[in-house]
Scaffold this active site. Structure first.
Site, PDB file in Angstrom:
ATOM      1  CG  ASN A 158      93.186  61.172  42.324  1.00 35.24           C
ATOM      2  OD1 ASN A 158      93.891  61.800  41.448  1.00 35.24           O
ATOM      3  ND2 ASN A 158      93.355  59.758  42.617  1.00 35.24           N
ATOM      4  CD  GLU A 256      97.815  56.705  37.254  1.00 36.86           C
ATOM      5  OE1 GLU A 256      96.941  56.371  38.290  1.00 36.86           O
ATOM      6  OE2 GLU A 256      98.955  57.149  37.407  1.00 36.86           O
ATOM      7  CB  CYS A 290      94.271  55.487  39.834  1.00 33.21           C
ATOM      8  SG  CYS A 290      95.813  55.879  40.357  1.00 33.21           S
ATOM      9  CD  GLU A 466     103.371  59.192  35.164  1.00 30.37           C
ATOM     10  OE1 GLU A 466     104.499  59.939  35.136  1.00 30.37           O
ATOM     11  OE2 GLU A 466     102.323  59.568  34.506  1.00 30.37           O
TER      12      GLU A 466
END
Length: 485
Positions: A158, A256, A290, A466
């Site tokens: 994505n 993640e 997400c 992150e």
């Protein structure tokens, strides 16, 4: 009409030890234009033998030329990478939009963010210093930071380039080396990055890029005994598999794993700001995010008027090819389109009210994969539209009786990536922020923060961080040295 030529000049072969190399087999995976369904390119597949070659190249570079470069010079190299990405921004954005389907304005934003990651971590390369530890007169004790080793980066489809650079930039700043495995659906800009890195002065072998499916390429990469850390973004099921594989050789992981994030709107909120934020939260990248705000949890007192405005705005959203910069682009693949449609259908059958959309679209002149922007009103918290990550332009609406009920509904899923709230009451905002299980909380703005702010999940959304300074922790090891004097 945008110039579609850039993708025709991309070297599609694996990038290993500073060069694109032949795979030695005929296996290839097609990457598509999601707006038309047409094949853009056949991307050669790196098998386990090539993955092993890439890892060995990264391992050799770890103790070779990369180790000889001073931290300050590493920073200069990363800064040149940032400049190079910006110099090719239009080309990279066009390829990204074409390969993923996202609108050009979003693709351009992703390319700038990718450059910003290298710029930000360039400034950190010479600042990863240790501590002295006071043990008393007879000892000297101190810590130093050392690169964790060879890192594997499993990239989702994505946000192809921006997710690659999000993990790669801090890894390189810390002195680690990397093997990148882009998603087979959207590999093109990651392959372009190899040449950019080389031209900026990144030594051969420091970054290697291998393409293919998860089973053929990703699995042997994660399982390789010389991989010290795996950075993974993807589904919960695949993440669990990756963790199991990494555990076999005691590699650390950053996970993640997605979300089902709530956007809470209280009666006292700035309704127009909340409306804009809600639309952005769910329809950016056609909901294939997400951290998308895929659940609207709205207080009953303002719900009816807000929902009517929301419906009116949804009806105005234009659909089209990403390179033409529409309001909403296509879904990345036929498989993902079918998944979205199945969950929406199951939710309606379970009692969800369909307010807008809820169907596959076939825009005239295009043969790709489009789904109508959709609003569902949840009848209960256990239905699929509330609990499952749809990963599409589908917003589920839940009505809350009051603030406490809104907080309860915000917590009703197994995910904990993001939560947002719109309210004029600072006390309620802070109470919500402290109580909700989420890695990040947005107040009166959605997708707040940026490269500098740590990002990651709780519960089934994963662990590790992150972005920001926190991301660096995954890519260096702390060594303690103590001497008697």
């Amino acid at each position: 009409m945008k110039d579609l030529a850039p993708h025709r000049h991309i070297d599609l072969k694996p990038f290993i030890d500073g060069a694109h190399v032949p795979t030695g087999n005929d296996a290839a995976v097609p990457t598509y234009d999601p707006a038309t369904g047409e094949v853009l390119a056949q991307v050669p597949v790196a098998d386990a033998a090539l993955v092993d070659r890439a890892v060995k190249s990264a391992k050799a570079a770890l103790k070779g030329a990369w180790a000889e470069i001073t931290p300050a010079e590493r920073g200069r190299i990363l800064f040149r990478v940032a400049q190079a990405i910006r110099s090719r921004a239009e080309e990279l954005a066009t390829v990204e939009s074409l390969d993923s389907g996202k609108p050009m304005r979003e693709a351009k934003g992703d390319i700038e963010t990718s450059a910003r990651y290298f710029e930000y971590y360039a400034g950190m390369a010479d600042k990863l210093q240790g501590d002295t530890i006071p043990l008393g007169k007879g000892f000297v004790s101190f810590t130093q930071h050392e690169p964790v080793g060879v890192t594997a980066h499993i990239i989702p489809w994505n946000f192809p380039l921006v997710t690659t650079t999000r993990g790669l930039a801090p890894a390189l700043a810390a002195g680690a080396t990397a093997v990148v495995k882009p998603a087979e659906q959207t590999p093109l800009t990651a392959l372009m990055l190899g040449t950019i890195l080389k031209d900026a002065g990144v030594p051969d072998g420091v970054v290697n890029i291998v393409c293919g499916t998860g089973a053929t390429t990703g699995a042997p990469l994660v399982a390789h005994p010389d991989i010290a850390h795996v950075t993974f973004t993807g589904s919960v099921a695949t993440g669990i598999s990756v963790m199991r594989s990494a555990a076999e050789h005691v590699a650390s992981v950053t996970m993640e794993l997605g979300g089902k994030s709530p956007v809470v709107v209280l009666d006292d909120a700035d309704q127009e700001a909340a409306l804009e934020g809600t639309l952005k939260a769910i329809f950016t990248n056609a909901g294939q995010v997400c951290s998308a705000g895929s659940r609207l949890v709205i207080e009953r007192g303002c719900a009816d008027a807000f929902i009517e405005k929301l419906r009116a705005r949804v009806r105005q959203i234009g659909i089209g090819r990403g390179i033409d910069d529409p309001g909403l682009g296509p879904i990345v693949s036929l498989q993902q389109l079918q998944k979205i449609d199945q969950i929406v259908t199951a939710s309606i059958e379970a009692g969800a009210g369909l307010l807008e959309g809820g169907k596959i679209l076939n825009p005239e002149g295009l043969g790709g994969w489009f789904y109508a922007p959709t609003l569902l009103k949840a009848a209960k918290a256990d239905m699929p539209a509330v609990q499952e990550e749809i990963f599409g332009p589908v917003l589920t609406i839940q009505i809350a009786d009051d603030f406490e009920h809104a907080c309860e509904l915000a917590e009703c899923t197994r995910f904990g990536l993001v939560a947002g709230i719109y309210t004029a009451d600072f006390s309620k905002a802070m109470r919500f922020g402290r109580s909700v299980s989420a890695g990040q909380v947005y107040i009166n703005q959605y997708f707040a923060g940026g490269v500098e702010t740590p990002f990651g999940g709780t519960k089934n959304s994963g662990f590790g961080r992150e972005k920001g300074l926190e991301a660096l922790r995954a890519y260096y090891a702390v060594k303690t040295i103590t001497a008697k004097i």
